[in-house]
Design an enzyme around this catalytic site. Structure first.
Site, short mmCIF file in Angstrom:
data_model
loop_
_atom_site.label_atom_id
_atom_site.label_comp_id
_atom_site.label_asym_id
_atom_site.label_seq_id
_atom_site.Cartn_x
_atom_site.Cartn_y
_atom_site.Cartn_z
CD GLU A 66 0.89 2.88 -5.26
OE1 GLU A 66 1.15 2.33 -6.71
OE2 GLU A 66 1.90 3.82 -4.89
CD GLU A 116 3.29 0.13 -3.47
OE1 GLU A 116 4.17 -1.00 -3.99
OE2 GLU A 116 2.32 -0.05 -3.78
#
Length: 392
Positions: free
Chosen positions: A173, A105
């Protein structure tokens, strides 16, 4: 392996931000016992890779954000990383690596653009290194994004609004925590994860993306050394406890079979003893500071508002804080004193809905003691929150 009618399955994220970690070979056996055949690692771990050797588990191995700069600046750094961490496992009976995740990320808004200039060059260098590795295995490099990168207008709030409707999307995720927040509990987590698995394995897809969805649950086990900057729930995402025990029934086939998960076997624990508030203590001036100190160097997130141990008495809060510090530090006698405020007991102080854990007999507490200054400050703040609860 757990069989699903359409041949797809759900993967899991295996994070290692914990003070005490189960042996990798035991965890890998548990994965296989539960039919989990897809695994995402946030960074290379030699012990885990060794345990995965010879299995058919498909692996995504990550490159941490703090390595993006060096990967972007010199292609040889990428070549060396691939050689040492990926291509060396490409042989019959090796590790089934399919993806390399470049960063984690990296475009998250809270990073304030720190990794913007490094991510794409790092991705290119890693992919080139993978392509030129000279082995028969085929790898794909990818960048895990957070949902805030979509930045889609309200008129078209779907990923395809970014202009790439045909790009393959992997949900790297997704999950629900079980503690550390008023909405984080076992009931909500089971409902969410079971519904997610059922839909992901149905082959229905989404309104914008029909077909199969490749999904990785977050996460495999709780991690008691994760940053709590987003909230105390960050340490409670696991479908398994820190010791490898399943938290709840979960059917990984998506067929709604009433079937439990298989735990990690033959787990070794420290002695069945706990550190609690000393009821004979009379000098209490140092109690607030002691509670704050214990929580700043352990994990008191279960004491937060709406969490599993939020209902304890003042003495119970102190006992929980002292015990977590004591367990994280491997039950040393000198870690259960706090100037006479604490005492060791062999009577389990756990209460309904609030467990006082005994730590597993693996690892040490160095991860918490050597965290960054921000994490340390946040834990101190968490300690004062517990202190406030104690005082009122």
């Amino acid at each position: 392996m757990t069989l699903v009618p359409n041949g797809i399955s759900v993967g899991v994220n295996w994070g290692t931000m914990a003070t005490h970690q189960l042996p990798s070979n035991k965890v890998v056996k548990m994965l296989r016992d539960n039919g989990i055949d897809k695994l995402k690692l946030f960074e290379y771990n030699e012990e885990i890779m060794t345990a995965l050797t010879g299995t058919d588990i498909e692996v995504m191995v990550g490159i941490p954000n703090n390595m993006l700069k060096e990967m972007s600046e010199d292609p040889q750094n990428a070549v060396s990383w691939v050689y040492n961490n990926v291509s060396g496992y490409c042989y019959d009976g090796g590790v089934n690596i399919k993806y390399v995740a470049v960063g984690n990320e990296p475009f998250l808004q809270t990073y304030n653009g720190t990794y913007l200039r490094y991510t794409l060059p790092a991705l290119k260098n890693i992919q080139q290194a993978l392509d030129k590795s000279g082995v028969k295995c085929q790898y794909k490099a990818t960048v895990p994004f957070n949902a805030d990168i979509y930045n889609s207008p309200e008129s078209n709030p779907v990923p395809s609004a970014a202009g790439f409707p045909d790009m393959e999307v992997i949900v790297g995720e997704v999950g629900w925590p079980t503690d550390g927040d008023k909405n984080a509990n076992i009931q909500n987590a089971k409902r969410f994860n079971q519904g997610l698995i059922k839909h992901a394995l149905s082959g229905t897809g989404t309104p914008a993306r029909k077909g199969n969805i490749e999904v990785y649950l977050f996460s495999l086990m709780d991690e008691n050394a994760k940053s709590i900057e987003p909230g105390g729930f960050e340490r409670h995402w696991g479908i398994f406890e820190f010791d490898g025990k399943p938290k709840y029934q979960l059917d990984l086939t998506g067929l709604e079979v009433d079937k439990g998960l298989t735990p990690v076997e033959d787990v070794k624990y420290q002695l069945k003893r706990w550190c609690v508030f000393n009821p004979q203590a009379t000098y209490l001036d140092e109690l607030p500071e002691s509670i704050s100190y214990a929580c700043s160097l352990s994990d008191c997130t279960a004491l937060g508002y709406g969490s599993s141990c939020n209902h304890l008495t003042a003495e119970g809060n102190a006992s929980y804080a002292f015990n977590m510090y004591y367990q994280v530090n491997n039950q040393h006698l000198w870690d259960c004193d706090f100037s006479g405020l604490a005492i060791v007991t062999d009577e389990n102080p756990s209460q309904e809905g609030c467990q006082f854990p005994v730590m597993i007999a693996y690892g040490n507490s160095s991860m918490l003691h050597h965290s960054g200054p921000l994490d340390f400050l946040l834990r101190i703040i968490g300690g004062f929150i517990v202190l406030f609860s104690f005082l009122i």
